[in-house]
Design a protein around this motif. Structure first.
Motif, short mmCIF file in Angstrom:
data_model
loop_
_atom_site.label_atom_id
_atom_site.label_comp_id
_atom_site.label_asym_id
_atom_site.label_seq_id
_atom_site.Cartn_x
_atom_site.Cartn_y
_atom_site.Cartn_z
N UNK A 271 -24.69 7.33 -43.67
CA UNK A 271 -25.19 6.06 -44.21
C UNK A 271 -25.49 6.10 -45.70
N UNK A 272 -25.21 7.22 -46.34
CA UNK A 272 -25.51 7.39 -47.77
C UNK A 272 -24.25 7.35 -48.60
N UNK B 275 -29.94 1.68 -43.44
CA UNK B 275 -30.91 2.11 -42.43
C UNK B 275 -30.47 1.69 -41.03
N UNK B 276 -31.00 2.34 -40.00
CA UNK B 276 -30.62 2.01 -38.61
C UNK B 276 -30.92 0.56 -38.22
N UNK B 277 -31.87 -0.08 -38.90
CA UNK B 277 -32.22 -1.46 -38.56
C UNK B 277 -31.37 -2.48 -39.32
N UNK B 278 -30.22 -2.04 -39.83
CA UNK B 278 -29.25 -2.88 -40.54
C UNK B 278 -29.73 -3.35 -41.91
N UNK B 279 -30.76 -2.73 -42.44
CA UNK B 279 -31.18 -3.02 -43.81
C UNK B 279 -30.50 -2.04 -44.76
N UNK B 280 -30.38 -2.45 -46.03
CA UNK B 280 -29.68 -1.64 -47.02
C UNK B 280 -30.48 -1.59 -48.32
N UNK C 216 -32.50 -6.98 -45.97
CA UNK C 216 -32.99 -6.72 -44.62
C UNK C 216 -33.00 -8.01 -43.79
N UNK C 217 -33.29 -7.87 -42.50
CA UNK C 217 -33.36 -9.00 -41.59
C UNK C 217 -34.75 -9.08 -40.96
N UNK D 104 -31.94 -13.58 -42.82
CA UNK D 104 -31.46 -12.66 -43.85
C UNK D 104 -32.30 -12.81 -45.13
N UNK D 105 -32.75 -11.67 -45.67
CA UNK D 105 -33.57 -11.69 -46.88
C UNK D 105 -33.09 -10.61 -47.84
N UNK D 106 -32.99 -10.97 -49.13
CA UNK D 106 -32.69 -10.01 -50.19
C UNK D 106 -33.77 -10.12 -51.25
#
Length: 489
Positions: free
Chosen positions: A255-256, A312-317, A344-345, A351-353
């Motif tokens: 994931x990196x 991240x595992x929770x689909x955030x970046x 993130x969500x 959806x939030x940035x």
């Protein structure tokens, strides 16, 4: 004359459409109507811009045609122009193109063609509008095998600064002849090019060498070195020489992701600017940061760009970027930028940035520039959502504080109907005569079907620099009404 041009083009297309079932015709059209004012207008005027693109395929052959039209009440600004026409033959081994073509050598240090979809340029001097692209009028030939490629290019690149109403000799003052080849062996690719360039009797000869490949399944690299070999000896990288050096290293593990890029450009602006070396500057989608993008100076610039992202595992970046660029035109100036973004969500549907950015930009006299913002899309149902965006920016210029803000609120229904209200506020004394200014505008996007989309704008829109695909251009302030119709067929 206009009727004759239209009649002949449609007659040709009609003939092409009658050929057997192996043939296929497709196209698209962009039409934009404006009624309003740009900064130099004393009163509102009406203009219409239209761009038609038709493509015809028959077995290994393909033909393309582009017709541009602009109509205005201002004398000398209107035109009807057959902007592009090309004929292509392509099979598994060879490809031949004659007419208007798009070619880029390497990463663009010698030559770069481009087309920015949907971007229409407007010029204050000519009060005319035209599509934003740089093509080449000429011919190319390409041979491709399993591990070897060779290409020859000849033609005149377009100088997009001038609209089609200007003499074509001025729009295509540069002429290039180039040969480029690549050979790949065990995941390593060696490339080489030589290009002759002429402009108003001034000839120069350039060389380029590239090396790229994978050092491991997780690590890849790219190196590109270009030089003016007519006026400088090969391998001369002194301050008197003309050269461009670009290199990049990428690492990916689960994931990196990490990337490191380096640039060193000196006296390497070719002709009217037909080359676009990699800028190594983060190109932001956020309005204020995109408007503040550092513009590359290929006459003298060195720098680095570092970027890292983690999913991240929770689909955030999480994305982190650092850019540093130094120019030396008698006195050294250094642009620096630090950028952090978290995507993130919330509850797996919203959806939030959020982002924060710090920069020192002596080229624009902007000291301690701080930018921050949040973009969000709130799902109200399976078919509808509400979008709220806010950006804030402040910096000091000549001991005076400046604030820029953007606020937008939008509503979306099935991506078929999107309405947005946009407000901008600025205290920048470079664009505001005194105090502050507010721009208010409304956008409405309606997708009639899969082939027709309408976009309506009403109000006042702030202009300024805009960057897309590594190319920056100027967008003019506009006050009025604008309607765009995009069609595919």
């Amino acid at each position: 004359m206009i009727k004759i041009v239209k009649k002949n083009i449609w007659y040709i297309l009609l003939l092409l459409g009658t050929v057997n079932s192996f043939a296929q015709f497709q196209g698209n059209n962009l039409m934009e109507f404006q009624y309003g004012k740009i900064p130099t207008d004393s009163s509102a005027i009406a203009t219409i811009y239209d761009r038609f693109v038709g493509s015809y395929n028959y077995k290994e052959f393909k033909s393309d045609v582009t017709l541009e039209q602009f109509y205005s009440e201002i004398d000398g600004s209107s035109y009807v122009n057959l902007s592009q026409f090309s004929l292509q033959y392509k099979n598994d081994k060879v490809e031949f193109v004659i007419g208007n073509l798009y070619e880029t050598i390497g990463r663009g240090t010698l030559l770069r063609s481009f087309q920015i979809p949907g971007a229409v340029l407007e010029d204050l001097s000519y009060r005319s509008r035209h599509y934003f692209n740089r093509d080449i009028l000429g011919a190319s030939a390409k041979y491709q095998s399993n591990n070897f490629m060779a290409k020859a290019i000849y033609g005149s690149p377009l100088n997009y600064v001038f609209p089609p109403s200007v003499d074509s000799k001025l729009r295509r003052a540069d002429t290039i002849a180039a040969v480029y080849s690549e050979y790949t062996y065990k995941n390593q690719t060696l490339g080489a090019a030589i290009m002759n360039h002429s402009n108003v009797g001034n000839d120069n000869l350039y060389s380029m060498v590239t090396l790229s490949g994978n050092l491991s399944p997780k690590v890849s690299y790219y190196i590109e070195v270009s030089q003016n070999i007519k006026n400088n000896s090969f391998g001369d990288f002194s301050k008197k020489a003309s050269y461009a050096i670009y290199s990049g290293l990428n690492f990916a593990l689960n994931n990196l992701g990490l990337s490191v890029e380096y640039k060193d450009y000196n006296k390497f602006l070719i002709g009217s600017g037909i080359n676009e070396p990699p800028s190594l500057v983060k190109e932001h989608t956020y309005k204020l940061l995109n408007r503040s993008t550092h513009v590359l100076q290929p006459l003298n610039e060195t720098g680095v760009q570092l970027e890292a992202f983690y999913s991240f595992p929770n689909f955030s970046t999480l994305t982190v970027n650092h850019t540093r660029a130094t120019n030396d035109f008698g006195a050294k100036t250094t642009f620096e930028e630090y950028f952090v973004e978290y995507d993130f969500m919330i509850k797996d549907k919203h959806d939030v940035k959020v982002f924060v950015d710090y920069a020192e930009d002596p080229f624009k006299l902007e000291k301690s520039r701080i930018s921050a913002g949040m973009y969000s899309e709130w799902k109200t149902s399976d078919k509808t959502s509400i979008k709220t965006d806010y950006e804030f920016q402040q910096f000091d210029r000549l001991n005076e504080g400046t604030i820029n803000q953007v606020l937008s609120v939008g509503y979306s229904y099935k991506s078929k109907l999107i309405g947005t209200l946009v407000a901008e506020h600025s205290t920048d004394n470079f664009i505001v005569s005194s105090g502050s200014k507010v721009w208010l505008g409304a956008n409405l996007n309606y997708k009639l079907n899969s082939k027709n989309t309408f976009q309506l704008f009403a109000g006042e829109r702030r202009g300024g620099p805009a960057c897309n695909a590594g190319v920056c251009y100027e967008v003019l302030d506009f006050k009025g009404v604008e309607l765009r119709w995009t069609a595919r067929f």
